[in-house]
Design a protein around this motif. Structure first.
Motif, PDB file in Angstrom:
ATOM      1  N   ASP A  78       0.857  -1.188   0.000  1.00  0.00           N
ATOM      2  CA  ASP A  78       0.000   0.000   0.000  1.00  0.00           C
ATOM      3  C   ASP A  78       0.891   1.235   0.000  1.00  0.00           C
ATOM      4  O   ASP A  78       2.112   1.150   0.202  1.00  0.00           O
ATOM      5  CB  ASP A  78      -0.935  -0.007   1.214  1.00  0.00           C
ATOM      6  N   ALA A  79       0.268   2.390  -0.238  1.00  0.00           N
ATOM      7  CA  ALA A  79       1.016   3.648  -0.273  1.00  0.00           C
ATOM      8  C   ALA A  79       0.126   4.785   0.185  1.00  0.00           C
ATOM      9  O   ALA A  79      -1.108   4.729   0.049  1.00  0.00           O
ATOM     10  CB  ALA A  79       1.527   3.920  -1.687  1.00  0.00           C
ATOM     11  N   SER A  80       0.747   5.819   0.723  1.00  0.00           N
ATOM     12  CA  SER A  80       0.005   7.028   1.065  1.00  0.00           C
ATOM     13  C   SER A  80      -0.463   7.683  -0.234  1.00  0.00           C
ATOM     14  O   SER A  80      -0.034   7.320  -1.331  1.00  0.00           O
ATOM     15  CB  SER A  80       0.890   7.986   1.863  1.00  0.00           C
ATOM     16  N   ALA A  81      -1.325   8.691  -0.131  1.00  0.00           N
ATOM     17  CA  ALA A  81      -1.918   9.297  -1.322  1.00  0.00           C
ATOM     18  C   ALA A  81      -0.868   9.876  -2.257  1.00  0.00           C
ATOM     19  O   ALA A  81      -0.994   9.784  -3.478  1.00  0.00           O
ATOM     20  CB  ALA A  81      -2.924  10.368  -0.914  1.00  0.00           C
ATOM     21  N   ASP A  82       0.195  10.464  -1.686  1.00  0.00           N
ATOM     22  CA  ASP A  82       1.245  11.044  -2.527  1.00  0.00           C
ATOM     23  C   ASP A  82       2.372  10.055  -2.820  1.00  0.00           C
ATOM     24  O   ASP A  82       3.367  10.413  -3.458  1.00  0.00           O
ATOM     25  CB  ASP A  82       1.818  12.306  -1.871  1.00  0.00           C
ATOM     26  N   GLU A  83       2.226   8.810  -2.358  1.00  0.00           N
ATOM     27  CA  GLU A  83       3.194   7.728  -2.564  1.00  0.00           C
ATOM     28  C   GLU A  83       4.559   8.021  -1.943  1.00  0.00           C
ATOM     29  O   GLU A  83       5.555   7.406  -2.299  1.00  0.00           O
ATOM     30  CB  GLU A  83       3.354   7.404  -4.055  1.00  0.00           C
ATOM     31  N   SER A  84       4.595   8.927  -0.970  1.00  0.00           N
ATOM     32  CA  SER A  84       5.871   9.205  -0.293  1.00  0.00           C
ATOM     33  C   SER A  84       6.181   8.157   0.766  1.00  0.00           C
ATOM     34  O   SER A  84       7.339   7.997   1.170  1.00  0.00           O
ATOM     35  CB  SER A  84       5.838  10.596   0.351  1.00  0.00           C
ATOM     36  N   LYS A  85       5.141   7.455   1.225  1.00  0.00           N
ATOM     37  CA  LYS A  85       5.326   6.380   2.200  1.00  0.00           C
ATOM     38  C   LYS A  85       4.752   5.093   1.633  1.00  0.00           C
ATOM     39  O   LYS A  85       3.602   5.074   1.181  1.00  0.00           O
ATOM     40  CB  LYS A  85       4.671   6.734   3.533  1.00  0.00           C
ATOM     41  N   LEU A  86       5.564   4.032   1.674  1.00  0.00           N
ATOM     42  CA  LEU A  86       5.165   2.746   1.117  1.00  0.00           C
ATOM     43  C   LEU A  86       5.153   1.685   2.206  1.00  0.00           C
ATOM     44  O   LEU A  86       6.080   1.618   3.023  1.00  0.00           O
ATOM     45  CB  LEU A  86       6.149   2.315   0.021  1.00  0.00           C
ATOM     46  N   VAL A  87       4.123   0.862   2.211  1.00  0.00           N
ATOM     47  CA  VAL A  87       4.085  -0.318   3.073  1.00  0.00           C
ATOM     48  C   VAL A  87       4.568  -1.491   2.235  1.00  0.00           C
ATOM     49  O   VAL A  87       4.007  -1.776   1.164  1.00  0.00           O
ATOM     50  CB  VAL A  87       2.677  -0.585   3.622  1.00  0.00           C
ATOM     51  N   LEU A  88       5.615  -2.162   2.692  1.00  0.00           N
ATOM     52  CA  LEU A  88       6.240  -3.248   1.948  1.00  0.00           C
ATOM     53  C   LEU A  88       6.125  -4.555   2.709  1.00  0.00           C
ATOM     54  O   LEU A  88       6.021  -4.565   3.943  1.00  0.00           O
ATOM     55  CB  LEU A  88       7.729  -2.950   1.718  1.00  0.00           C
TER      56      LEU A  88
END
Length: 654
Positions: free
Chosen positions: A351-361
């Motif tokens: 998953d990712a935050s709306a701006d894709e600055s944070k990613l869940v891996l």
């Protein structure tokens, strides 16, 4: 590492393998909020069922318990963030008993602390003409506004008595739902001929699938896809997908829309193997063009990221699952993170935050059950979040080797071989473990079933028999039901290969399978009663006509009946009709609320074996469905299976 309340558990001493491997995954689903400040984690509860825990990534607030389920007949499947302060969770229920058992889905929206909970989408009307098992699917998180989403849902007409309560709408439609208030607006009017919708991640429905039923209400074997231009307007023809009696399909099958490029992505066959295509949605009428095709390999997955479900690549499985990124930044990042975590690691963006600055891996491997991580692009910091199987911390696991072996007709059959940790791989007790489906395949990575048996001293071989997916249409053939002789032959040849190679001792070979794998385990006794010395079948198909009749009250009956086929193979390929030839003892497990394979199949098999004077033990789990999603039940199943195999194979008790 973050910890959620239900994950605060440590391995018992001494090590209990059945409990450690049988316990459900520590994380069942995980999602990051649009602003990247919170995580919603679906975790198993120690007392059964699931809990949704909200974790503060900034460490300001304590974990919050948003939702719980009691388990067994009530499960939480997934949760998404409809907005920064609103969750939308999908639930699965099982109701009724015996032949009247039925499963159904529903959705609920709520705040992170559990307040302001509202059932979303389909609700049960007291005067509904019929009950619907389909509670709706989330098709777009960006429905227009904070907490507003698009859902495809079933409309069921109500019986009215001349009042305003009467509702005539019927079929699949799309609604825009404000999850805060529960208010919904119809975006696409429901129709009985509609089978699916695809949105573009920006709040627009762009593709519709139409599947015309026959005069009896059964679904036809063609799906007609149409698209709507970006500016709106009438539906236009896109493609036709035709399903053949074996269960395969031909034609461009759309799965996603890229609004920036104004194209649809989907899959179709090329030179006998599945490939990824794209089609422009600009009215030009251009034919599908190849995006990714691999010789001898099915390209079977689309890589998407974040709330907009941005398309960033494709995926396929060779010996290992491979991701090919079309996004250069993600390709570089993936390579860098893989090196940091170990090159043999499976790595995926969850998953990712709306701006894709944070990613869940997620990262893991065959000897590593895996962990979830948070990567911050701005700070370039990689933080460990949660372990997938905390009870296996420190446990030694067996490496999963990709091999091939020759079938009796010379066909090369792919397989995975897992040896006990520290073993020399010679003269071992062997468990042959065919996968379910049969339209599925095993892949390299952590497998709790095979690793359990390896930890108990067994070699485990997982054959990818003909009828498996991922290896092309010729390998798939007429599927594992109509062509069961080839499928069972390949599975049995895996055992013979292991014996010939000296991996297995010929008098210590067993077969263990789940679902179709359980069917294969039982049918192998019909084909060659002397090969296996013990059979464990979990939720197995035992009679092909019984399986066919389980679909008779569904719209998919004709398609499923064609998939099973008619002719001599049905009688010859139904192990419950041949109990008299069995020689090996049999152990059966089944949940009595199974929605995939009815519990009557195991009851039938057990009664037939007993009537024939054969050795059979049957364990039935009250309230559980096909997957036996309960840690206590799974642990019991593993413990009893191990004890059963040890006795049957003449091994010392563990």
């Amino acid at each position: 590492m973050l910890s959620a309340p239900a994950l605060a558990q440590t391995a018992a001493a001494p090590f209990d393998a059945a409990k450690a491997f049988g316990s459900r995954e520590g994380v069942l689903d995980i999602a990051i909020s649009p602003d990247g400040k919170k995580l919603a984690v679906v975790i198993p509860r120690p007392v059964g069922g699931e809990a949704v825990t909200v974790l503060d990534l900034e460490g300001v607030a304590k974990p919050q318990l948003a939702l719980t389920s009691k388990g067994v007949t009530e499960q939480i499947q997934s949760c998404h963030w409809a907005g920064n302060t609103r969750l939308l969770c999908s639930l699965w229920f099982v109701d009724g008993k015996g032949k009247d058992t039925y499963g159904f889905t529903r959705s609920v929206a709520l705040n992170p602390d559990g307040s302001n909970a509202k059932v979303i989408g389909l609700t049960k009307a007291m005067n509904a003409v019929y009950r619907s098992s389909y509670g709706g699917d989330l098709i777009d998180l960006n429905g227009g506004g904070e907490g507003v989403v698009l859902m495809a849902r079933q409309f069921v007409p109500n019986l009215g008595t001349g009042t305003i309560l009467k509702a005539d709408k019927e079929g699949l439609g799309v609604v825009r739902i404000d999850t805060n208030s529960g208010k919904e607006t119809i975006v696409e009017q429901p129709k009985l001929t509609v089978s699916s919708f695809i949105a573009d991640g920006q709040g627009k429905v762009r593709i519709i699938g139409l599947q015309t039923p026959d005069s009896n209400g059964y679904a036809g074997n063609k799906v007609f896809y149409r698209y709507r231009p970006a500016e709106g307007g009438d539906w236009r023809d896109l493609s036709t997908v035709t399903y053949d009696p074996a269960g395969t399909y031909s034609g461009f099958d759309p799965v996603a829309v890229d609004p920036a490029a104004n194209v649809a992505y989907g899959f179709d066959e090329r030179n006998g193997f599945k490939a990824l295509y794209k089609v422009p949605l600009d009215g030009s009428g251009a034919a599908p063009s190849i995006v990714l095709s691999k010789a001898g390999i099915d390209v079977d997955g689309l890589l998407r990221i974040g709330r907009n479900q941005r398309i960033v690549g494709a995926t396929y499985a060779t010996l290992h699952r491979v991701a090919e990124y079309s996004d250069p930044e993600l390709a570089r990042l993936s390579q860098s993170l893989r090196r940091a975590l170990g090159n043999k690691t499976q790595l995926g963006v969850i998953d990712a935050s709306a701006d894709e600055s944070k990613l869940v891996l997620f990262a893991g491997g065959d000897t590593d059950p895996g962990k979830y991580y948070l990567f911050d692009k701005t700070s370039k910091k990689l933080s460990e979040l949660l372990a997938q199987r905390p009870l296996l911390n420190g446990a030694k696991l067996g490496a999963m080797q990709a091999i091939t072996f020759p079938a009796a007709d010379g066909t090369a059959i792919p397989a995975y071989l897992t040896l006990p940790p520290g073993s020399d791989g010679k003269n071992l007790p062997l468990v042959v473990m065919p996968h379910g489906g049969p339209e599925a395949r095993d892949e390299w990575g952590f497998d709790w079933l095979s690793q359990f048996f390896a930890s108990r001293g067994y070699a485990v071989i997982q054959p990818q028999y003909r009828g498996s997916t991922g290896f092309g249409s010729a390998f798939f053939g007429r599927n594992g039901f109509q062509a069961w002789r080839k499928a069972i032959g390949d599975i049995d040849d895996a055992a013979r290969w292991a014996i010939k190679q000296g991996v297995a001792s010929a008098d210590k070979v067993a077969i263990v399978g789940w679902s179709y794998g359980g069917y294969a385990a039982l049918q192998s006794q019909v084909v060659d009663p002397t090969l296996y010395k013990a059979v464990v079948a979990i939720a197995p198909v035992t009679d092909l006509d019984v399986l066919r009749n389980e679909w008779i009250n569904t719209t998919a009956y004709k398609l499923e009946s064609a998939r099973i086929g008619t002719g001599p193979h049905v009688e010859e390929g139904s192990p419950a009709r041949h109990a008299d030839v069995f020689r090996a003892p049999v152990l059966l497990f089944h949940g009595d609320r199974d929605q995939n394979v009815g519990v009557g199949e195991s009851r039938l098999m057990a009664s037939k074996l007993k009537a024939a004077g054969k050795s059979v033990d049957y364990v039935e789990f009250p309230g559980l469905d096909h997957q036996l999603d309960d840690s206590a039940a799974r642990s019991r199943m593993l413990s009893q299976s191990d004890a059963f195999l040890r006795k049957a194979l003449g091994l010392p008790p563990g």
